[in-house]
Design an enzyme around this catalytic site. Structure first.
Site, mmCIF file in Angstrom:
data_model
loop_
_atom_site.group_PDB
_atom_site.id
_atom_site.type_symbol
_atom_site.label_atom_id
_atom_site.label_comp_id
_atom_site.label_asym_id
_atom_site.label_seq_id
_atom_site.Cartn_x
_atom_site.Cartn_y
_atom_site.Cartn_z
ATOM 1 C CG ASP A 56 -27.265 17.661 10.845
ATOM 2 O OD1 ASP A 56 -27.093 16.724 10.058
ATOM 3 O OD2 ASP A 56 -26.375 18.497 11.123
ATOM 4 C CD GLU A 77 -26.417 12.945 10.666
ATOM 5 O OE1 GLU A 77 -25.847 12.738 9.589
ATOM 6 O OE2 GLU A 77 -26.307 14.022 11.291
#
Length: 625
Positions: free
Chosen positions: A236, A305
């Site tokens: 993330d 991401e």
């Protein structure tokens, strides 16, 4: 004669512009388990509640594993799962080695892995390496400056440190850096008498990844979960991992001097630092080393991401010597305002991604996720099968957000008191809540769409669940569910796994893909994103196309049935006529017409009603006569 205007060699695809369109020639296919997989994103809070507390959980996912096998899904991305105070719905981790009790126990997690292995499903989980929760034990020890934890986080003195001997003086942040969510990126800690840095909310202090102890700690977390049976991670917020050590003020964008808005700064010191790519390569090397040390027969999967430009994203793939993430998420279609010019936006994304794809790399396609509105809400419900055909027909890895297979729509029917997201909405007043796209999965037409028997789920279920749900759509041959399922089956063919790709940007409404492979059947996907019915003469567009093609699949509103024959030349009277916002998938391979299915229950009801009516008439005639 083929006029080749540009030519660039890449590993998996060779890129050329032919007749003003784009040809991607397949080359050196990669036969890893993940190279053609569908990654299905499960947002655990919203997927299935097994204990009726109103929140989805691990046992709920276990109950629905056959849903994935029926659809041909091979990989589940589940998360976030770690223990958290849920200030950012799990993206603020309190304990990286523990399942949050709201989702279940470690035994439940191990059962999930066991049941997935029985079905040959792979598990990828969310990993948050940029920060922890302020409630994390490591952060508390860092405040107290206990041993190695003292420098686990980014601490700095106030810029007016020398003045703080006067208790009436307010500490000033070290620089003008701002949080992505709004406000200063520095928060004063009274106990330590220093500022700590946070790219996001103050509840999410950033790790100091320049500290070797922190890097080792994160590797230990990765090893822990890989030992538990995880096949991969989705990392993330990778673009925020490192900051420039200079601590210089970030410059304002032109005309934005002295603004306090995050968007008005040029984030040259807090985003897209070169170390972000380097540490991704290190993590990939660690994961590969671990799988080899355990003599595992399959490689691990790494997704990242990063919202950034194509040239930056391509760096995360690494190279043949130092490989990086196999899946640097291609989020362009999820984040952009695609509704303004759909065809041009799609075409540009496909061209740029495949043209720049590094050697021995695989493309990936994402159009929805937990941070962005669904396509059904952005553009309209009729476009769902169009995007299903598009992304499932493209080469590489496809990423499906839960509910897309039935065309779920964002639940905009939330009162202010029903909004659960606190950090983003509280800090960034101008931002919409992401709760809309995180509403519970709609399984059937029972209370709360079969998500929970609790009267009040954590978020309200979309009111349309009574008609838009999995069980209802399974019974309808041309539903979104069955359309998705048939496109998923098509991905198993050699043509879609290894074949060439040609794209045709015909008009502002019509977009066409062709997949072909020597000595195999070809497939052509025609999409009409416009508002009028369009006639498409394929022989005027595609070279060497057969005079007649068979319909493999058509969206419900396309008026085409499986096995129908269409003409590609003007001499016959059955060219492709595509209704607005519909899609048809054609093949040069013979496809038998489907036998219409009959809903036995409804048919029986109709027959019974007819018999009753006839008997009534006969009795009435007998009475009158």
């Amino acid at each position: 004669m083929n006029i080749i205007l540009s030519f660039a060699v890449i590993a998996y695809y060779t890129y050329a512009t032919v007749y003003g369109n784009v040809y991607f020639r397949a080359k050196n296919p990669i036969n890893e388990w993940w190279s053609n997989t569908i990654i299905y994103q499960v947002y655990p809070r919203s997927f299935k509640d097994s204990n009726n507390d109103g929140i989805g959980d691990l046992k709920g996912i276990i109950q629905k594993l056959d849903h994935f096998t029926d659809l041909g899904i091979e990989t589940l991305w589940v998360g976030p799962l770690f223990k958290s105070p849920m200030d950012d719905m799990g993206y603020d981790v309190e304990d990286f080695y523990m399942i949050d009790p709201v989702f279940g126990t470690m035994d439940d997690f191990e059962e999930l892995v066991f049941e997935m292995n029985k079905r040959n499903l792979k598990l990828m989980i969310d990993f948050i390496p940029n920060h922890s929760s302020y409630k994390c034990e490591w952060f508390d020890k860092s405040i107290k400056q206990v041993g190695k934890y003292s420098d686990y986080y980014i601490w700095r003195n106030a810029s007016n440190h020398d003045e703080l001997s006067n208790s009436s003086i307010t500490p000033k942040p070290p620089n003008n850096w701002l949080s992505d969510l709004g406000g200063p990126a520095w928060t004063w800690n009274q106990r330590r008498n220093q500022f700590y840095f946070h790219q996001f909310g103050k509840e999410q202090p950033d790790f100091d990844l320049r500290n070797p102890d922190v890097k080792l700690q994160l590797l230990d977390v990765m090893e822990f979960w890989m030992f538990k049976g995880v096949s991969g991670f989705r990392f993330d917020a990778v673009n925020f991992l490192y900051e420039n050590v200079s601590l210089l003020d970030e410059p304002f964008l032109p005309g934005k001097s002295n603004s306090t808005e995050y968007k008005d700064l040029d984030h040259i010191y807090t985003k897209t630092q070169p170390e972000n790519v380097i540490i991704v390569l290190e993590w990939r090397a660690f994961m590969e080393s671990y799988t080899k040390s355990k003599n595992q027969s399959i490689s691990s999967l790494m997704a990242t991401e990063v919202y950034s430009n194509y040239d930056i994203l391509m760096q995360y793939y690494g190279n043949s010597t130092n490989p990086g993430a196999q899946v640097p998420f291609n989020l362009a279609l999820a984040r952009c305002e695609i509704e303004r010019n759909v065809v041009e936006t799609i075409d540009t994304n496909i061209k740029y991604w495949l043209a720049d794809l590094p050697e021995n790399s695989v493309a990936n396609w994402v159009i929805e996720n937990h941070d962005n509105l669904r396509m059904s809400s952005k553009i309209g419900a009729l476009t769902v099968p169009m995007f299903a055909a598009l992304k499932l027909a493209l080469p590489g890895i496809e990423v499906t957000y839960y509910g897309f297979e039935i065309g779920m729509e964002d639940n905009m029917y939330l009162r202010p008191d029903q909004v659960t997201e606190t950090i983003l909405v509280t800090i960034s007043k101008s931002s919409k809540t992401r709760d809309y796209e995180r509403c519970p999965m709609q399984w059937d037409d029972s209370i709360n769409g079969g998500f929970t028997e609790n009267k009040k789920p954590w978020l309200p279920v979309n009111p349309n669940y009574y008609k838009l749900n999995v069980e209802s759509q399974k019974k309808i041959p041309n539903s979104n569910y069955n359309f998705y399922k048939k496109m998923s089956q098509l991905r198993k063919t050699d043509t879609l796994k290894y074949g060439d790709l040609q794209t045709y940007n015909i008009t502002k409404s019509i977009y066409i893909l062709k997949r072909s492979l020597l000595e195999r059947e070809s497939y052509i996907v025609i999409m009409n994103f416009g508002s009028e019915t369009e006639t498409v003469l394929l022989s005027n567009i595609i070279h060497d196309v057969k005079d007649e093609l068979y319909v493999y699949l058509g969206s419900e509103n396309s008026a085409y049935n499986t096995g129908s024959i269409v003409s590609t030349v003007p001499s016959t009277g059955n060219p492709v006529k595509l209704r607005p916002q519909s899609v048809v998938v054609l093949s040069d391979k013979y496809i038998a017409p489907e036998t219409p299915t009959i809903n036995i229950q409804n048919a029986g009801t109709r027959i019974g009603s007819t018999l009753i009516s006839l008997l009534s008439v006969l009795l009435l005639l007998r009475f009158l006569l």
